[in-house]
Design a protein around this motif. Sequence first.
Motif, PDB file in Angstrom:
ATOM      1  N   LYS A 134       0.563  -1.047  -0.304  1.00  0.00           N
ATOM      2  CA  LYS A 134       0.026   0.505  -0.153  1.00  0.00           C
ATOM      3  C   LYS A 134       0.504   1.005  -0.186  1.00  0.00           C
ATOM      4  N   GLY A 135       0.761   2.116  -1.153  1.00  0.00           N
ATOM      5  CA  GLY A 135       0.874   3.612  -1.134  1.00  0.00           C
ATOM      6  C   GLY A 135       2.886   3.257  -1.617  1.00  0.00           C
ATOM      7  N   ILE A 136       3.865   4.085  -1.201  1.00  0.00           N
ATOM      8  CA  ILE A 136       4.699   4.193  -2.159  1.00  0.00           C
ATOM      9  C   ILE A 136       5.555   3.662  -0.972  1.00  0.00           C
TER      10      ILE A 136
ATOM     11  N   TYR B 136      -0.952   5.764  -3.938  1.00  0.00           N
ATOM     12  CA  TYR B 136      -0.469   6.519  -3.111  1.00  0.00           C
ATOM     13  C   TYR B 136      -1.158   7.014  -1.435  1.00  0.00           C
ATOM     14  N   ILE B 137      -0.664   7.399  -0.444  1.00  0.00           N
ATOM     15  CA  ILE B 137      -1.378   7.129   0.986  1.00  0.00           C
ATOM     16  C   ILE B 137      -1.074   8.336   0.775  1.00  0.00           C
ATOM     17  N   ALA B 138      -2.046   9.794   1.233  1.00  0.00           N
ATOM     18  CA  ALA B 138      -2.224  11.292   0.880  1.00  0.00           C
ATOM     19  C   ALA B 138      -1.428  11.319   2.474  1.00  0.00           C
TER      20      ALA B 138
ATOM     21  N   ILE C 148      10.448  10.383   2.574  1.00  0.00           N
ATOM     22  CA  ILE C 148      10.901  12.453   2.208  1.00  0.00           C
ATOM     23  C   ILE C 148      10.177  12.787   1.493  1.00  0.00           C
ATOM     24  N   ASP C 149       8.628  13.642   2.313  1.00  0.00           N
ATOM     25  CA  ASP C 149       8.452  14.466   1.439  1.00  0.00           C
ATOM     26  C   ASP C 149       8.191  16.317   1.180  1.00  0.00           C
ATOM     27  N   SER C 150       7.659  16.257  -0.395  1.00  0.00           N
ATOM     28  CA  SER C 150       8.559  17.501  -0.265  1.00  0.00           C
ATOM     29  C   SER C 150       7.043  18.433  -0.309  1.00  0.00           C
TER      30      SER C 150
HETATM   31  N1  SME Z   1       2.577   8.575   1.479  1.00  0.00           N
HETATM   32  C1  SME Z   1       3.310   7.222   1.774  1.00  0.00           C
HETATM   33  C2  SME Z   1       2.773   7.251   3.431  1.00  0.00           C
HETATM   34  C3  SME Z   1       3.285   8.082   4.525  1.00  0.00           C
HETATM   35  S1  SME Z   1       3.645   9.416   4.466  1.00  0.00           S
HETATM   36  O1  SME Z   1       4.717  10.428   3.636  1.00  0.00           O
HETATM   37  C4  SME Z   1       4.718   9.908   5.651  1.00  0.00           C
HETATM   38  C5  SME Z   1       3.148   6.749   0.719  1.00  0.00           C
HETATM   39  O2  SME Z   1       1.799   6.326  -0.225  1.00  0.00           O
HETATM   40  O3  SME Z   1       3.457   5.598   1.552  1.00  0.00           O
END
Ligand code: SME
Length: 149
Positions: free
Chosen positions: A71-73, A95-97, A122-124
């Motif tokens: 799930k997510g990135i 993607y998990i926002a 890392i988030d930007s």
């Molecule tokens: N955006 C991430 C989730 C974790 S947060 O960025 C802190 C993802 O899609 O896995």
Amino acid sequence: MFNSLRPRVSSIIDSNKTADTKMQEICELLKAEIPHYDWVGFYFKNGDKRELKLGPYAGTPTDHTIIPFGKGICGQVAESNQNFVVPDVQAQDNYIACSITVKAEIVVPLFFNGENIGQIDIDSNTPDPFTKADETFLEFVNFEVAKIL
Ligand code: SME
């Protein structure tokens, strides 16, 4: 910028503190010194479960303290064992926002004895900010962190 940060990361690793404190200080250092790093955190495999658990981080608290593999990135990197650079998060369907201000993300797996046991995330808030230099630097950070685990 990255070259001058390397010795600062290494000196945190070599200091006389707990592993969690060292990782916390590294998150804070990277967030403070790298203009396009707005959230910096570590996720680790949660015991024997196929999920990630949030470790030390710097930035806005996130609801996503547990992320299932796939799930997510982050969850995708747990399975692919490869760096994942996302220049535009809105273009990703898996993607998990965490925050509406985030435009881009990079996740680099952390290997311990050859096993993918976690990652740095890392988030930007800047669109398309990451280059090969970010990947190389974050691989270095994870290599250093693996020494204290
Ligand atoms: N955006 C991430 C989730 C974790 S947060 O960025 C802190 C993802 O899609 O896995």
